[in-house]
Motif scaffolding. Structure first.
Motif, PDB file in Angstrom:
ATOM      1  N   ARG A 109       0.833  -1.207   0.000  1.00  0.00           N
ATOM      2  CA  ARG A 109       0.000   0.000   0.000  1.00  0.00           C
ATOM      3  C   ARG A 109       0.864   1.252   0.000  1.00  0.00           C
ATOM      4  O   ARG A 109       1.901   1.313   0.658  1.00  0.00           O
ATOM      5  N   SER A 110       0.381   2.237  -0.706  1.00  0.00           N
ATOM      6  CA  SER A 110       1.137   3.491  -0.799  1.00  0.00           C
ATOM      7  C   SER A 110       1.091   4.230   0.532  1.00  0.00           C
ATOM      8  O   SER A 110       0.118   4.119   1.281  1.00  0.00           O
ATOM      9  N   PRO A 111       2.123   5.018   0.828  1.00  0.00           N
ATOM     10  CA  PRO A 111       2.098   5.811   2.067  1.00  0.00           C
ATOM     11  C   PRO A 111       0.915   6.771   2.110  1.00  0.00           C
ATOM     12  O   PRO A 111       0.334   7.004   3.164  1.00  0.00           O
ATOM     13  N   GLU A 112       0.538   7.313   0.941  1.00  0.00           N
ATOM     14  CA  GLU A 112      -0.616   8.220   0.892  1.00  0.00           C
ATOM     15  C   GLU A 112      -1.895   7.473   1.249  1.00  0.00           C
ATOM     16  O   GLU A 112      -2.738   7.978   1.989  1.00  0.00           O
ATOM     17  N   GLY A 113      -2.030   6.257   0.720  1.00  0.00           N
ATOM     18  CA  GLY A 113      -3.211   5.451   1.026  1.00  0.00           C
ATOM     19  C   GLY A 113      -3.302   5.119   2.499  1.00  0.00           C
ATOM     20  O   GLY A 113      -4.376   5.178   3.099  1.00  0.00           O
TER      21      GLY A 113
END
Length: 189
Positions: A109-113
């Motif tokens: 998972r992306s850090p933004e997500g």
């Protein structure tokens, strides 16, 4: 192994107090002493119910003193727990596989997500469903997790719940963009 540990076998079943090298104390019934592993197994009573206890294993090198505590014959015997239950290796392997999968998912998972998920979770019940975030069991937020990436399972996207989630997403994206621009503005040294 020192000869002093040979006498510990005679205390099996008795209430003992162990003093550890860091000054801590452990009190309970000596369940067993494994001379090959130099390990003491203590049955700690954790409540007034004698059927509730913890099992603690301590290396003999971590123990500086073993004291047999006084007590009448009723008190001085451990609750018979017989043999420890067998280890269910299939259950342990399944739990290990679940944990590994969860950790892999977290790294994908992306850090933004992850940041958006954490922000939503403060206000709404959320769960991950693969890469999507499910909010309040009905609102789906897909990558890249912006306000335009909301769907509501065929229901109207202008419902009040969706509007509230969209508003929170807009605020979070502003915060994330501000943090990103602050990081970029820090001069290199």
């Amino acid at each position: 192994m020192s000869h002093a540990w040979n006498a510990v076998d005679k205390a099996v079943g008795l209430k003992v107090k162990l003093t550890t090298v860091d000054g801590g104390e452990v009190e309970g019934y000596l369940f067993t002493f494994d001379s090959k592993l130099n390990t003491l197994v203590i049955q700690e009573v954790v409540s007034t119910d004698p059927k509730k206890y913890n099992i603690r294993m301590l290396k003999s090198s971590a123990v500086t003193k073993v004291s047999v505590l006084p007590g009448d014959s009723e008190e001085s015997k451990a609750v018979s727990i017989g043999r420890l239950p067998p280890v269910d290796w299939a259950k342990i392997r399944a739990k290990e596989a679940q944990t590994i999968d969860r950790i892999k998912d977290e790294h994908i998972r992306s850090p933004e997500g992850v940041a958006i998920f954490a922000a939503l979770l403060k206000t709404y019940p959320c769960v991950w469903e693969n890469d999507d975030i499910i909010v309040m069991e009905s609102i789906k937020l897909s990558p890249p997790y912006g306000p335009d990436n909301l769907s509501n399972g065929g229901e109207m996207l202008n419902s009040e719940a969706v509007r509230r989630v969209r508003k929170l997403l807009e605020r979070e994206h502003k915060k994330l963009n501000m943090k990103g621009s602050e990081i970029e503005q820090v001069p290199a040294q």
